[in-house]
Design an enzyme around this catalytic site. Structure first.
Site, PDB file in Angstrom:
ATOM      1  CG  ASP A  67      -1.707  -1.326   1.275  1.00 27.97           C
ATOM      2  OD1 ASP A  67      -2.178  -1.779   0.229  1.00 27.97           O
ATOM      3  OD2 ASP A  67      -1.775  -1.914   2.373  1.00 27.97           O
ATOM      4  CG  HIS A  83      -2.627  -1.879  -7.223  1.00 28.15           C
ATOM      5  ND1 HIS A  83      -1.387  -1.830  -6.651  1.00 28.15           N
ATOM      6  CD2 HIS A  83      -2.754  -3.112  -7.731  1.00 28.15           C
ATOM      7  CE1 HIS A  83      -0.799  -2.999  -6.812  1.00 28.15           C
ATOM      8  NE2 HIS A  83      -1.605  -3.803  -7.454  1.00 28.15           N
ATOM      9  CE  LYS A 107       3.198 -21.417  -9.183  1.00 31.56           C
ATOM     10  NZ  LYS A 107       3.231 -20.002  -9.581  1.00 31.56           N
TER      11      LYS A 107
HETATM   12  N1  LIG Z   1      -2.000  11.674   0.199  1.00 29.64           N
HETATM   13  C1  LIG Z   1      -1.449  10.892  -0.709  1.00 29.64           C
HETATM   14  N2  LIG Z   1      -2.051   9.726  -1.027  1.00 29.64           N
HETATM   15  C2  LIG Z   1      -1.452   8.940  -1.948  1.00 29.64           C
HETATM   16  C3  LIG Z   1      -0.251   9.249  -2.584  1.00 29.64           C
HETATM   17  N3  LIG Z   1       0.079   8.257  -3.421  1.00 29.64           N
HETATM   18  C4  LIG Z   1      -0.880   7.332  -3.322  1.00 29.64           C
HETATM   19  N4  LIG Z   1      -1.824   7.735  -2.437  1.00 29.64           N
HETATM   20  C5  LIG Z   1      -3.001   7.001  -1.930  1.00 29.64           C
HETATM   21  O1  LIG Z   1      -2.459   6.105  -0.974  1.00 29.64           O
HETATM   22  C6  LIG Z   1      -3.091   4.847  -1.041  1.00 29.64           C
HETATM   23  C7  LIG Z   1      -2.036   3.808  -1.455  1.00 29.64           C
HETATM   24  O2  LIG Z   1      -2.566   2.586  -1.219  1.00 29.64           O
HETATM   25  P1  LIG Z   1      -2.799   1.462  -2.362  1.00 29.64           P
HETATM   26  O3  LIG Z   1      -3.523   2.014  -3.519  1.00 29.64           O
HETATM   27  O4  LIG Z   1      -3.396   0.351  -1.591  1.00 29.64           O
HETATM   28  O5  LIG Z   1      -1.292   1.194  -2.767  1.00 29.64           O
HETATM   29  P2  LIG Z   1      -0.641   0.025  -3.649  1.00 29.64           P
HETATM   30  O6  LIG Z   1       0.820   0.071  -3.373  1.00 29.64           O
HETATM   31  O7  LIG Z   1      -1.027   0.211  -5.070  1.00 29.64           O
HETATM   32  O8  LIG Z   1      -1.324  -1.298  -3.018  1.00 29.64           O
HETATM   33  P3  LIG Z   1      -0.964  -2.890  -2.816  1.00 29.64           P
HETATM   34  O9  LIG Z   1      -0.664  -3.564  -4.093  1.00 29.64           O
HETATM   35  O10 LIG Z   1      -2.232  -3.354  -2.186  1.00 29.64           O
HETATM   36  O11 LIG Z   1       0.181  -2.989  -1.873  1.00 29.64           O
HETATM   37  C8  LIG Z   1      -4.196   5.019  -2.069  1.00 29.64           C
HETATM   38  O12 LIG Z   1      -5.372   5.384  -1.388  1.00 29.64           O
HETATM   39  C9  LIG Z   1      -3.709   6.167  -2.950  1.00 29.64           C
HETATM   40  O13 LIG Z   1      -4.758   6.905  -3.564  1.00 29.64           O
HETATM   41  C10 LIG Z   1       0.382  10.484  -2.215  1.00 29.64           C
HETATM   42  O14 LIG Z   1       1.447  10.831  -2.674  1.00 29.64           O
HETATM   43  N5  LIG Z   1      -0.272  11.246  -1.274  1.00 29.64           N
HETATM   44  O1  LIG Z   2      -1.953 -12.428   0.790  1.00 33.85           O
HETATM   45  P1  LIG Z   2      -2.798 -12.923   1.903  1.00 33.85           P
HETATM   46  O2  LIG Z   2      -2.547 -14.361   2.201  1.00 33.85           O
HETATM   47  O3  LIG Z   2      -4.243 -12.601   1.731  1.00 33.85           O
HETATM   48  O4  LIG Z   2      -2.362 -12.119   3.230  1.00 33.85           O
HETATM   49  C1  LIG Z   2      -1.114 -12.324   3.881  1.00 33.85           C
HETATM   50  C2  LIG Z   2      -0.617 -11.036   4.502  1.00 33.85           C
HETATM   51  O5  LIG Z   2      -0.321 -10.116   3.488  1.00 33.85           O
HETATM   52  C3  LIG Z   2      -1.055  -8.920   3.667  1.00 33.85           C
HETATM   53  N1  LIG Z   2      -1.372  -8.402   2.345  1.00 33.85           N
HETATM   54  C4  LIG Z   2      -1.720  -9.113   1.267  1.00 33.85           C
HETATM   55  N2  LIG Z   2      -1.898  -8.304   0.225  1.00 33.85           N
HETATM   56  C5  LIG Z   2      -1.652  -7.070   0.663  1.00 33.85           C
HETATM   57  C6  LIG Z   2      -1.644  -5.800   0.065  1.00 33.85           C
HETATM   58  O6  LIG Z   2      -1.919  -5.665  -1.207  1.00 33.85           O
HETATM   59  N3  LIG Z   2      -1.346  -4.726   0.792  1.00 33.85           N
HETATM   60  C7  LIG Z   2      -1.031  -4.876   2.088  1.00 33.85           C
HETATM   61  N4  LIG Z   2      -0.995  -6.051   2.737  1.00 33.85           N
HETATM   62  C8  LIG Z   2      -1.315  -7.120   2.011  1.00 33.85           C
HETATM   63  C9  LIG Z   2      -2.265  -9.312   4.468  1.00 33.85           C
HETATM   64  O7  LIG Z   2      -2.824  -8.226   5.136  1.00 33.85           O
HETATM   65  C10 LIG Z   2      -1.656 -10.349   5.391  1.00 33.85           C
HETATM   66  O8  LIG Z   2      -0.962  -9.673   6.419  1.00 33.85           O
HETATM   67  N1  LIG Z   3      -4.491  -4.881  -0.384  1.00 32.10           N
HETATM   68  C1  LIG Z   3      -5.128  -4.427   0.721  1.00 32.10           C
HETATM   69  C2  LIG Z   3      -5.049  -5.233   1.961  1.00 32.10           C
HETATM   70  C3  LIG Z   3      -6.387  -5.102   2.628  1.00 32.10           C
HETATM   71  O1  LIG Z   3      -7.290  -4.498   2.066  1.00 32.10           O
HETATM   72  O2  LIG Z   3      -6.526  -5.631   3.743  1.00 32.10           O
HETATM   73  C4  LIG Z   3      -4.926  -2.951   0.945  1.00 32.10           C
HETATM   74  O3  LIG Z   3      -4.971  -2.235  -0.003  1.00 32.10           O
HETATM   75  O4  LIG Z   3      -4.737  -2.519   2.076  1.00 32.10           O
HETATM   76 MG   LIG Z   4      -3.147  -1.698  -1.501  1.00 34.03          MG
END
Ligand SMILES: Nc1nc2c(ncn2[C@@H]2O[C@H](COP(=O)(O)OP(=O)(O)OP(=O)(O)O)[C@@H](O)[C@H]2O)c(=O)[nH]1
Ligand SMILES: O=P(O)(O)OC[C@H]1O[C@@H](n2cnc3c(O)ncnc32)[C@H](O)[C@@H]1O
Ligand SMILES: N[C@@H](CC(=O)O)C(=O)O
Ligand SMILES: [Mg+2]
EC number: 6.3.4.4
Length: 428
Positions: A20, A48, A147
């Site tokens: 995230d 994302h 898998k």
């Molecule tokens: N305030 C602020 N928010 C941001 C910025 N960049 C991203 N975001 C927000 O921060 C959050 C990032 O979380 P995700 O979208 O879950 O990030 P990710 O790395 O793509 O997610 P995963 O694949 O789940 O790990 C989102 O709500 C974005 O809209 C930034 O520079 N400033």
């Molecule tokens: O991948 P699973 O088995 O559902 O969860 C294990 C562990 O990984 C964390 N997690 C999985 N995907 C994300 C994500 O996209 N952002 C942040 N954390 C993630 C999950 O919360 C568990 O702790």
């Molecule tokens: N991928 C997720 C993990 C969750 O929703 O628990 C996130 O964006 O935080």
């Molecule tokens: Mg995320």
């Protein structure tokens, strides 16, 4: 990234902390200059978020490149695919006006996630009780277990109904022997998958061939990592990890691309740290500063809605992650979230059993015993969301960025100053 001498490389975006960090936003920005965006691991556990002109898109299993209408997207063979969720996500994107026709493909080698994997995910978590991983319950771990134990079912099996049926019955029987009876109608599932197979057929390709042909043809390819290095099955905080290789190794194994074809590796690092789910988190703040980070950063899971745990930036983590993934550049994200703090802390080392360590320990007991050594730096106490160049940032903010660059030895090339696509500083 692309050259005329046949030595094209792929660019890679990877999470450097516990996920995230904002990978989706950077991928969307880079997708404006690429031809193919590809996911190499994970599944719909990822979340994302992309915000373009005030419209919010949530991606889980599909590549974030889809927001760019000229970009082809590929779900690579290392991804585990829950087919009903694939279509649900696609429909949601199309309902938001993104026409994905003819530009979304899925590898015939992907392993499938079934509803029973999701049920088993919940049962396993239940068995672990207080020590549960805190998974997203999307069936990711159980599908990768199938898998690894060679009983999994892959996309190409969908098109051989007799073999598909025999494999599904065998694997469900095995799970029932292990977990007792659970509510799962195999007959209904077989019927559902006969339809889903035909729906999926037009999307299915040999992604290894497709990507290598693309490389030979000079196509610009961007790999979108999901989850993050500290959740890597081998290098993360095991067992509090996901079940795939989320680091640079997962790009090669998840796509069938040799290391020599990997070019730029961009590490996405949040300006502080978050984690969702269980497991160690040395710089976690369980006080009002942690709550403030969560509120200012809107730190709630995109997939499950769970509040994310929040804490200060941890350079021990970032150094370790840089060492493993070999970042060539960093995207520092959410720097704007720190606008409101008078001072900031940054972890520089841990002390374990009276000894200072600067590397990340494998043993969770060592981590639990670690005290964190911080440096404290002044905040900037003003909004940076309108800044579009590095020079426009307040001096204390620039110093914070330089502190990180100096410590990890990698240049910060992008700085996120807000959620929107345009709220990004590009340096150089
Ligand atoms: N305030 C602020 N928010 C941001 C910025 N960049 C991203 N975001 C927000 O921060 C959050 C990032 O979380 P995700 O979208 O879950 O990030 P990710 O790395 O793509 O997610 P995963 O694949 O789940 O790990 C989102 O709500 C974005 O809209 C930034 O520079 N400033
Ligand atoms: O991948 P699973 O088995 O559902 O969860 C294990 C562990 O990984 C964390 N997690 C999985 N995907 C994300 C994500 O996209 N952002 C942040 N954390 C993630 C999950 O919360 C568990 O702790
Ligand atoms: N991928 C997720 C993990 C969750 O929703 O628990 C996130 O964006 O935080
Ligand atoms: Mg995320």
């Amino acid at each position: 990234m692309n050259s005329s001498d046949g030595n094209n490389t792929v660019s890679v975006v990877l999470g450097s902390q516990w996920g995230d960090e904002g990978k989706g936003k950077l991928v969307d920005i880079l997708a404006q200059d690429i031809d193919v965006c590809v996911r190499c691991q994970g599944g719909n556990n990822a979340g994302h978020t992309i915000v373009v002109d005030g419209v919010k898109y949530a991606f889980h299993m599909l590549p974030s490149g889809l927001v760019n209408l000229k970009c082809v997207s590929v779900v690579g063979s290392g991804v585990v695919v829950h087919v009903p969720s694939f279509f649900a996500e696609l429909e949601a994107l199309e309902a938001q006006g993104l026409d994905c026709t003819g530009r979304l493909f899925v590898s015939d080698r992907c392993h499938l996630v079934f509803d029973f994997h999701q049920i088993v995910d919940g049962l396993k978590e239940g068995e672990l009780g207080r020590g549960s991983i805190g998974t997203t319950r999307k069936g990711i771990g159980p599908a990768y277990s199938s898998k690894a134990s060679r009983s999994g079912i892959r996309v190409h099996h969908l098109f051989h109904p007799a073999e598909f049926e025999q494999r599904l019955r065998t694997i469900v029987d095995a799970r029932r022997r292990r977990y007792g009876s659970f509510d799962y109608d195999v007959e209904a599932e077989l019927a559902r998958y006969r339809e889903l197979a035909e729906r999926l057929r037009p999307y299915v390709i040999d992604s290894v061939e497709y990507l290598h042909q693309g490389l030979r043809a000079g196509k610009r390819i961007l790999v979108e990592g999901a989850n993050a290095l500290m959740l890597d099955l081998d290098f993360g905080t095991y067992p509090y990890v996901t079940s795939s290789n989320t680091g640079v190794g997962g790009v090669c194994t998840g796509l069938g691309i040799p290391p020599s074809r990997i070019g730029e590796v961009i590490g996405v690092a949040k300006a502080y740290t978050t984690r969702v789910g269980g497991g160690p988190f040395p710089t976690e703040l369980l006080d009002e500063t942690g709550t403030r980070l969560r509120d200012e950063g809107a730190e709630y899971g995109v997939t499950t809605g769970r509040p994310r745990r929040c804490g200060w930036l941890d350079l021990v983590v970032l150094r370790y992650s840089t060492m493993i993934n070999g970042y060539t550049a960093i995207n520092l994200t959410k720097l704007d979230v720190l606008d409101v703090f008078d001072e900031l802390k940054v972890a520089v080392s841990y002390t374990i059993d009276g000894k200072e360590v600067t590397s990340f320990p494998a043993d969770l007991d060592d981590l639990a015993a670690a005290t964190v050594n911080y440096v404290t730096v002044p905040g900037w106490r003003q909004s940076i969301s309108k800044c579009r160049t590095f020079d426009e940032l307040p001096e204390n903010c620039k110093a914070y960025v330089r502190l990180i660059e100096k410590d990890i030895g990698v240049p910060v090339k992008w700085i996120g100053v807000g959620v929107g696509r345009d709220e990004m500083i590009t340096i150089g």
